[in-house]
Design a protein around this motif. Sequence first.
Motif, PDB file in Angstrom:
ATOM      1  N   CYS A 132     -22.354  21.083  -6.288  1.00 18.56           N
ATOM      2  CA  CYS A 132     -21.753  19.767  -6.402  1.00 18.56           C
ATOM      3  C   CYS A 132     -21.162  19.338  -5.060  1.00 18.56           C
TER       4      CYS A 132
ATOM      5  N   ALA B 200     -18.961  17.088  -4.670  1.00 20.91           N
ATOM      6  CA  ALA B 200     -17.550  16.744  -4.821  1.00 20.91           C
ATOM      7  C   ALA B 200     -16.643  17.968  -4.867  1.00 20.91           C
ATOM      8  N   CYS B 201     -17.001  18.963  -5.672  1.00 17.52           N
ATOM      9  CA  CYS B 201     -16.085  20.092  -5.834  1.00 17.52           C
ATOM     10  C   CYS B 201     -16.702  21.413  -5.378  1.00 17.52           C
TER      11      CYS B 201
ATOM     12  N   HIS C 144     -18.862  23.169  -6.716  1.00 10.74           N
ATOM     13  CA  HIS C 144     -19.203  24.065  -7.815  1.00 10.74           C
ATOM     14  C   HIS C 144     -20.705  24.337  -7.798  1.00 10.74           C
TER      15      HIS C 144
ATOM     16  N   CYS D 105     -22.258  17.165 -12.491  1.00 13.54           N
ATOM     17  CA  CYS D 105     -21.630  18.464 -12.302  1.00 13.54           C
ATOM     18  C   CYS D 105     -20.911  18.886 -13.580  1.00 13.54           C
TER      19      CYS D 105
ATOM     20  N   CYS E  83     -16.879  19.008 -12.735  1.00 14.32           N
ATOM     21  CA  CYS E  83     -16.041  17.840 -12.481  1.00 14.32           C
ATOM     22  C   CYS E  83     -16.684  16.528 -12.898  1.00 14.32           C
TER      23      CYS E  83
END
Length: 78
Positions: free
Chosen positions: A8, A10-11, A13, A29, A32
Amino acid sequence: MPIYEYSCSACDHAFEYLARTFSDRPEKCPACGAKKLNKRLSTFAPAVAAPKQCGGCANAPVCPSARTGGCGCGCTAS
Ligand SMILES: [Zn+2]
């Protein structure tokens, strides 16, 4: 059915995704909910993961918060 690895944006992951069709891909994701995902080349995954880089401060390579995952940046190095 191939299993693809995604991470991901963004995070950060990382997760595996079992594709049911050739064009099948995860919608978001699982951690998140962000929809910006990067496909990973699992066969080329390094044996030792590179340390996370802090992109938010001048102490990038040594940022203690980057090493523990994620940078706010709560870097305390001077
Ligand atoms: Zn995420």
